[in-house]
Design a protein around this motif. Structure first.
Motif, mmCIF file in Angstrom:
data_model
loop_
_atom_site.group_PDB
_atom_site.id
_atom_site.type_symbol
_atom_site.label_atom_id
_atom_site.label_comp_id
_atom_site.label_asym_id
_atom_site.label_seq_id
_atom_site.Cartn_x
_atom_site.Cartn_y
_atom_site.Cartn_z
ATOM 1 N N PRO A 1 -1.600 22.314 27.304
ATOM 2 C CA PRO A 1 -0.688 21.798 28.332
ATOM 3 C C PRO A 1 -0.131 22.885 29.244
ATOM 4 O O PRO A 1 0.609 22.594 30.161
ATOM 5 C CB PRO A 1 0.447 21.178 27.507
ATOM 6 N N LEU B 1 -9.083 11.224 18.239
ATOM 7 C CA LEU B 1 -8.060 12.172 18.653
ATOM 8 C C LEU B 1 -6.691 11.540 18.785
ATOM 9 O O LEU B 1 -5.680 12.180 18.565
ATOM 10 C CB LEU B 1 -8.453 12.799 19.991
ATOM 11 N N VAL B 2 -6.671 10.280 19.176
ATOM 12 C CA VAL B 2 -5.384 9.650 19.443
ATOM 13 C C VAL B 2 -4.534 9.598 18.178
ATOM 14 O O VAL B 2 -3.314 9.665 18.228
ATOM 15 C CB VAL B 2 -5.597 8.237 20.036
ATOM 16 N N ASP C 1 -4.449 25.928 16.418
ATOM 17 C CA ASP C 1 -4.238 24.494 16.618
ATOM 18 C C ASP C 1 -5.590 23.785 16.735
ATOM 19 O O ASP C 1 -5.766 22.678 16.209
ATOM 20 C CB ASP C 1 -3.396 24.269 17.877
ATOM 21 N N VAL D 1 -6.912 23.204 13.434
ATOM 22 C CA VAL D 1 -6.297 22.017 12.832
ATOM 23 C C VAL D 1 -7.036 20.761 13.289
ATOM 24 O O VAL D 1 -7.317 19.852 12.493
ATOM 25 C CB VAL D 1 -4.791 21.945 13.205
ATOM 26 N N VAL D 2 -7.377 20.712 14.561
ATOM 27 C CA VAL D 2 -8.117 19.566 15.096
ATOM 28 C C VAL D 2 -9.467 19.454 14.400
ATOM 29 O O VAL D 2 -9.876 18.367 13.961
ATOM 30 C CB VAL D 2 -8.307 19.701 16.621
ATOM 31 N N LEU E 1 -0.144 21.685 19.663
ATOM 32 C CA LEU E 1 -0.105 22.430 20.914
ATOM 33 C C LEU E 1 -1.084 21.846 21.924
ATOM 34 O O LEU E 1 -0.745 21.575 23.059
ATOM 35 C CB LEU E 1 -0.431 23.905 20.652
ATOM 36 N N LEU E 2 -2.306 21.655 21.463
ATOM 37 C CA LEU E 2 -3.316 21.061 22.335
ATOM 38 C C LEU E 2 -3.085 19.570 22.389
ATOM 39 O O LEU E 2 -2.527 18.994 21.474
ATOM 40 C CB LEU E 2 -4.710 21.375 21.787
ATOM 41 N N ARG E 3 -3.517 18.954 23.459
ATOM 42 C CA ARG E 3 -3.345 17.510 23.562
ATOM 43 C C ARG E 3 -4.590 16.866 24.140
ATOM 44 O O ARG E 3 -5.374 17.519 24.809
ATOM 45 C CB ARG E 3 -2.149 17.172 24.425
ATOM 46 N N PRO E 4 -4.716 15.577 23.876
ATOM 47 C CA PRO E 4 -5.908 14.901 24.391
ATOM 48 C C PRO E 4 -6.001 15.062 25.900
ATOM 49 O O PRO E 4 -4.998 14.965 26.607
ATOM 50 C CB PRO E 4 -5.684 13.438 24.016
ATOM 51 N N GLY E 5 -7.194 15.327 26.371
ATOM 52 C CA GLY E 5 -7.362 15.468 27.803
ATOM 53 C C GLY E 5 -8.378 16.536 28.117
ATOM 54 O O GLY E 5 -8.864 17.223 27.226
ATOM 55 N N THR E 6 -8.680 16.652 29.378
ATOM 56 C CA THR E 6 -9.661 17.646 29.786
ATOM 57 C C THR E 6 -9.033 18.555 30.824
ATOM 58 O O THR E 6 -8.020 18.230 31.440
ATOM 59 C CB THR E 6 -10.897 16.984 30.407
ATOM 60 N N VAL E 7 -9.692 19.692 30.996
ATOM 61 C CA VAL E 7 -9.245 20.592 32.051
ATOM 62 C C VAL E 7 -9.793 20.085 33.371
ATOM 63 O O VAL E 7 -10.590 19.162 33.412
ATOM 64 C CB VAL E 7 -9.706 22.038 31.776
ATOM 65 N N ASP F 1 -12.297 21.693 25.237
ATOM 66 C CA ASP F 1 -12.793 20.623 26.102
ATOM 67 C C ASP F 1 -13.812 19.770 25.350
ATOM 68 O O ASP F 1 -13.799 18.537 25.444
ATOM 69 C CB ASP F 1 -13.419 21.252 27.360
ATOM 70 N N ARG G 1 -0.135 28.755 12.535
ATOM 71 C CA ARG G 1 -0.079 28.328 13.925
ATOM 72 C C ARG G 1 1.368 28.291 14.424
ATOM 73 O O ARG G 1 1.686 28.812 15.494
ATOM 74 C CB ARG G 1 -0.703 26.937 14.068
ATOM 75 N N VAL H 1 1.393 12.588 21.558
ATOM 76 C CA VAL H 1 1.184 13.456 20.409
ATOM 77 C C VAL H 1 2.464 13.594 19.600
ATOM 78 O O VAL H 1 2.472 13.439 18.389
ATOM 79 C CB VAL H 1 0.692 14.842 20.878
ATOM 80 N N GLY I 1 -12.225 17.397 23.257
ATOM 81 C CA GLY I 1 -11.446 16.386 23.948
ATOM 82 C C GLY I 1 -9.974 16.703 24.042
ATOM 83 O O GLY I 1 -9.146 15.820 24.250
ATOM 84 N N VAL I 2 -9.631 17.955 23.877
ATOM 85 C CA VAL I 2 -8.215 18.349 24.001
ATOM 86 C C VAL I 2 -8.112 19.493 25.006
ATOM 87 O O VAL I 2 -9.111 20.128 25.353
ATOM 88 C CB VAL I 2 -7.604 18.802 22.651
ATOM 89 N N SER I 3 -6.898 19.734 25.465
ATOM 90 C CA SER I 3 -6.687 20.858 26.364
ATOM 91 C C SER I 3 -5.269 21.363 26.191
ATOM 92 O O SER I 3 -4.409 20.673 25.642
ATOM 93 C CB SER I 3 -6.926 20.449 27.816
ATOM 94 N N ARG J 1 -18.741 17.783 26.994
ATOM 95 C CA ARG J 1 -17.895 16.615 26.753
ATOM 96 C C ARG J 1 -18.658 15.495 26.063
ATOM 97 O O ARG J 1 -18.060 14.613 25.450
ATOM 98 C CB ARG J 1 -17.286 16.125 28.060
ATOM 99 N N LEU K 1 -15.651 11.278 19.527
ATOM 100 C CA LEU K 1 -14.402 11.213 20.288
ATOM 101 C C LEU K 1 -14.168 9.811 20.818
ATOM 102 O O LEU K 1 -13.037 9.382 20.982
ATOM 103 C CB LEU K 1 -14.425 12.223 21.430
ATOM 104 N N CYS L 1 -2.553 18.183 15.364
ATOM 105 C CA CYS L 1 -2.649 19.073 16.514
ATOM 106 C C CYS L 1 -1.362 18.964 17.304
ATOM 107 O O CYS L 1 -0.924 17.880 17.650
ATOM 108 C CB CYS L 1 -3.886 18.737 17.326
#
Lengths: 246, 759
Positions: free
Chosen positions: A153, B32-33, A168, A171-172, B40-46, A146, A65, A35, A149-151, B20, B27, B38
């Motif tokens: 950190p 997303l890549v 944020d 923004v996505v 703060l949030l990043r690609p990925g799942t919990v 989720d 933000r 990112v 597709g983001v979470s 999902r 997606l 964005c």
């Protein structure tokens, strides 16, 4: 457009070094670097061209933000400066007259601590019956991320419904909506906006407005937050200020 | 396509698979890549293991507060979030229930008021706070410690004030952290129970108490200066069971407490005259020959001397005049007590917080002993026990760096949990100063002065005595570091605050000083915000110390609270509880395998004579009367007595700040007898000013005949957002005993005086 993007990139670089939420454990660095690698000003500029439109609203959203994600006075002041430039206060009051230190003390007093804060920046405090952290609203925010597709950190240490994370996510949403037509995406955004953000952010703003000794810069941020929400939703700005729950 | 409804969105969001795939195609294109914005949030799942519906995960926890009950807790966690807590059903003491405070624990963890990050105040008390990263905080602290060492040649300028905010055993790692840095200054002793602790050690050679679960065997019970209906709610069921079986419950207290309301008979003793009352009972029992001649002959020394003292110096009329209890009443309860077998006294901590507190506990012990009730199930002089606390104190026992310089001379015990005894012939030691006189000690200590104070598990500006003096003492300190969970009055005066974990966010183990259960505390949830446990803080400090000055700190630079909890167990402790591994505690709390519910049941004591000592040379050697005898109370220094006992809604300064408590108890009051109030023109609810030589407190009055006419009462506590602080009215005068076992005398919290006027 180029000047605008360059400006916001400069701001964001400062924030990126000082932001509370970018602190990551070593194993998370790889994902993060994907990112952050897009954060050189040139790249931002390119993306802006690609998207074809960075609205004032986006600059405001991004700066809002960054303001709420800030962890030191310089980052707060930088976000305030961008906001003031993009949307000067109606009364012409120099909102950025406070020093970075004064801004930081007030910000921490209102939103961070260590004392009990008058305006906690978490959805669950306003939406959940117990007014605590990590409630149902927190789960809903995480589920929306989720679905996108983001979470976050932060690995749970920062509640997912912290305002900076939710902005944020906005923004996505903006970025995805700008490039894709999707009924599902529109529906999810509509839900996140109307059934989540709009239910608590006005209450949060009310708590700021009712707190003592709020610097003009933070009042202005609160007003811009309200205005952004109104513009997004097409609703009129909230004129009736609900009582602060804290 | 029809509009997707809110209900449909919520249903989709509830299921990880459906949410999902909801935007699936979108997606999958990799949108997303290349997301530009964005940050703060990043690609990925919990964590995909999480489920929304279904069962809770349960964890074993233990309430670590400084409380009789030390409850065994089961916590219920869903999606990584603590949802609610219950008392563990396996413990017959906790028996599935918690108190009003314990039930509020979820609120403590998730209160928006928690301290979230390390922060630094730009000027104590200014409210100008800046966030620090942990690295920045540790760097500032480490540099200050190194500067002190360079300036003074030792670390005696670094002092630790820590007490009972958490009794989890690994929290003694704070003391360990100090040792790992060098020889430091320690505020030792305890404001809680030391006078009674010394007294029982002089009388019996140790402080041991009957299992509270044997109370139903008692035929007669005196709860003397304790209020279990508020402060040990789980003990009440045992008192009730005894009552139901026909036993009489007598409560002796200056205040008509909730426990008194549950009693069969309430005896309103004059504050601080418990010893006189008990001596009157002893004299009457002696006169009526109702004492246990066989037991005192076989198992005690000094009884004849005590009997002679009673005959020569004590009459029931004298006792009545001193205690305010009519002679006929004293005689009646004395006869009933002596003739009931077994009979027991619960000796409260409140009654020993006096200048004659230790002497009074010795008299109560004597009353129980002479009636043959020591060593009897259902009997006993019940005060406290620490025999279940035989841990390794692994976290605490850290070595000073080589070449550390320190205090020259012998070192006494550093508090009641220092079992290492008096060390002589050591080259260097820690410097010990009295925790109950923290303000005065900081002001007086020289060569080197106390420059830096580390505060952990303690709210010294709410709980230590003579607050005006404490504020002066703080002016002398160059750096104050406070590790805590909430912004209390001590954090207000800190330079650096460090957020600490709640017990749900760390591993630990807890024993009680009252009952005999042992409880594991599992980490139930991840630490919220940036909170660290006390030992993780020590490790972080050690890391920075060693980066700046290799070898300057011996504490490990990484710790795991689970490993460190495991290292607290030893075979002897496991054997006491009849388990072969500490991991068995994950199935639930266990109780010590006691040969009898009554200590001293074999009639052999741990005193020098191996007998119960009505006459103790050890006591005399420690500066007190060898014989059990009356000791005068503190002369009045103002018009009315002032009592500052425990509240129902808090333990010391903990819990009351939570909004759930404020819902029931939103502001402090001073409780005044209607006659006393009338003389001063004070009505119910009036704003008043309570004042004495120490300072003043402004608050509202409530009129009640539950307090004696000569007494003002206000409950101690820290209220969020209120300046209330009862330590503005409590001085730091020592109680008589406490130095023997804890390194410093106790403190006469309940020997205070004040007056009140309308504000």
């Amino acid at each position: 457009m180029a000047a605008l993007a360059g400006k916001s990139g400069g701001v964001l670089n400062i924030v990126a070094r000082n932001s509370l939420d970018c602190v990551s454990s070593p194993q998370e660095n790889t994902a993060w670097s994907i990112v952050t690698s897009f954060w050189a000003p040139k790249k931002i500029f390119c993306e802006c061209i690609y998207l074809g439109r960075i609205l004032d609203n986006d600059i405001i959203l991004i700066s809002l933000r960054d303001f709420f994600a800030a962890r030191d006075g310089h980052a707060m002041a930088a976000a305030c400066a961008t906001l003031t430039k993009a949307a000067p206060p109606a009364d012409g009051h120099p909102a950025s007259a406070d020093t970075a230190d004064e801004l930081e003390y007030a910000f921490n007093r209102l939103f961070v601590g260590p004392g009990a804060v008058p305006a906690p920046p978490y959805a669950s405090v306003y939406l959940d019956p117990d007014h605590g952290l990590m409630g149902e609203s927190t789960r809903i925010a995480a589920a929306v991320y989720d679905a996108l597709g983001v979470s976050s950190p932060s690995n749970g240490s920062l509640p997912d419904d912290h305002l900076a994370l939710e902005l944020d996510a906005a923004v996505v949403f903006h970025a995805l909506k700008a490039r894709e037509q999707s009924a599902e995406l529109a529906a999810l955004w509509d839900y996140f906006l109307r059934d989540h953000l709009m239910l608590w952010v006005p209450l949060f703003v009310a708590c700021i407005k009712q707190a003592p000794d709020v610097p003009p810069a933070i009042s202005h941020v609160a007003s811009l937050l309200s205005a952004w929400l109104s513009e997004e939703s097409g609703a009129k700005p909230v004129t009736h200020v609900p009582p602060c729950i804290n | 396509m029809s509009k997707i409804t809110k209900q449909e969105i919520e249903r989709i969001l509830e299921n990880p698979v459906s949410r999902r795939s909801f935007l699936g195609g979108l997606l999958a294109t990799g949108a997303l890549v290349i997301l530009p914005s964005c940050r703060l949030l990043r690609p990925g799942t919990v964590d995909t293991g999480q489920v929304w519906e279904g069962g809770y995960q349960t964890f074993r926890n233990a309430c670590s507060r400084n409380c009789y009950d030390t409850c065994s807790i089961v916590s219920y966690v869903k999606n990584g979030v603590l949802k609610f807590v219950e008392g563990a059903p396996e413990s017959s003491f906790t028996a599935g229930g918690l108190c009003v405070k314990g039930n509020s624990y979820v609120r403590r963890v998730y209160s928006p008021d928690r301290i979230k990050y390390p922060m630094e105040q730009q000027g104590r008390g200014t409210g100008k706070w800046k966030r620090l990263s942990w690295d920045e905080a540790m760097d500032k602290i480490a540099r200050k410690i190194l500067e002190i060492k360079a300036r003074d040649g030792s670390l005696l300028g670094l002092a630790l004030s820590k007490y009972s905010g958490s009794f989890g055993i690994t929290h003694y790692g704070v003391e360990g952290m100090m040792s790992s840095l060098g020889y430091t200054t320690r505020l030792v002793g305890t404001p809680c129970w030391p006078a009674g602790m010394d007294a029982q050690n002089f009388d019996m050679g140790n402080m041991l108490c009957n299992d509270p679960e044997d109370l139903p065997l008692a035929r007669y019970m005196i709860v003397w200066g304790a209020n279990p209906a508020w402060c040990s709610v789980h003990s009440m069921k045992f008192l009730y069971a005894a009552q139901e079986a026909g036993a009489k419950l007598v409560v002796v207290d200056p205040v008509f407490t909730q426990t008194a309301a549950k009693s069969d008979e309430y005896v309103q003793v004059r504050t601080g005259e418990d010893g006189a009352l008990a001596l009157g009972m002893c004299r009457h029992i002696l006169d009526r020959s109702l004492y246990d001649k066989e037991w005192v002959t076989a198992h005690s020394i000094g009884f004849d001397e005590f009997a002679a003292y009673l005959r020569e110096h004590v009459t029931i009329e004298w006792a009545a005049q001193k205690s305010g209890v009519p002679a006929s009443h004293i005689a009646a309860i004395a006869e009933e007590f002596a003739q009931a077998r077994p009979a027991t006294i619960w000796i409260g901590y409140g009654m020993q917080r006096h200048v004659n507190g230790g002497a009074s506990v010795r008299i109560l012990d004597a009353l129980v002993a002479m009636t043959g009730n020591i060593g009897k199930p259902g009997g006993g002089a019940r005060y406290a026990q620490m025999q279940t606390w035989g841990f390794n104190y692994h976290a605490k026992n850290q070595k000073q760096p080589e070449s550390s310089k320190g205090w020259i001379g012998a070192s006494g015990p550093k508090g009641e949990f220092d079992f290492s005894g008096v060390k002589e012939n050591v080259k260097y030691a820690d410097r010990t100063i009295n925790i109950n006189k923290t303000a005065q000690e900081i002001l007086d200590t020289k060569d080197p002065q106390v420059r830096m104070l580390w505060v952990a598990c303690k709210n010294i500006l709410s709980q230590d005595f003579d607050r005006p003096k404490m504020l002066k003492a703080f002016n002398k300190l160059e750096m104050v570091v406070v590790a805590d969970q909430f912004f209390n009055q001590t954090v207000e005066q800190a330079d650096i605050v460090l957020p600490v974990t709640t017990f749900f966010e760390e591993w630990n183990v807890n024993a009680s000083y009252w009952h005999y259960w042992l409880s594991l505390n599992e980490q139930a949830v991840k630490p919220l915000h940036e909170a660290k446990s006390d030992i993780e803080i020590a490790a972080a400090l050690s890391k920075r110390m060693n980066e700046l000055a290799p070898g300057s700190c011996t504490f490990p630079t990484t710790v795991d609270t689970k490993d460190w909890t495991a290292q607290e167990f030893n075979k002897k402790e496991l054997d006491l509880f009849g388990i072969s591994s500490w991991e068995e505690l994950r199935k639930g709390p266990v109780k010590a395998k006691l040969t009898s519910s009554a200590p001293w049941s074999d009639g052999v004591f741990a005193t020098p004579s191996k007998k119960y000592e009505f006459h103790s040379d050890l006591c005399a050697k420690n500066g007190h009367d060898a014989l059990v005898m009356y000791k005068e109370g503190r002369p009045a220094y103002d018009k009315l007595r002032l009592l500052t006992p425990h509240s129902k809604f808090g333990i010391n300064s903990q819990f009351q700040n939570l909004d759930w408590m404020a819902d029931f108890n939103s502001e402090p009051y001073v409780y005044i007898h209607p006659r006393t109030a009338a003389l001063r023109g004070i009505g119910h609810g009036d704003a008043v000013r309570v004042f004495n030589k120490v300072g003043e407190v402004r608050l509202a009055a409530q009129l009640t005949a539950d307090v004696p006419p000569d007494t003002l009462l206000m409950y101690e506590g820290w209220y969020k957002g209120l300046a209330f602080n009862c330590q503005n009215l409590v001085d730091d005068l020592s109680s008589d005993m406490g130095s023997f076992k804890t390194g410093a005398p106790g403190v006469a919290i309940h020997d205070q005086f004040a007056d009140v006027v309308r504000a």
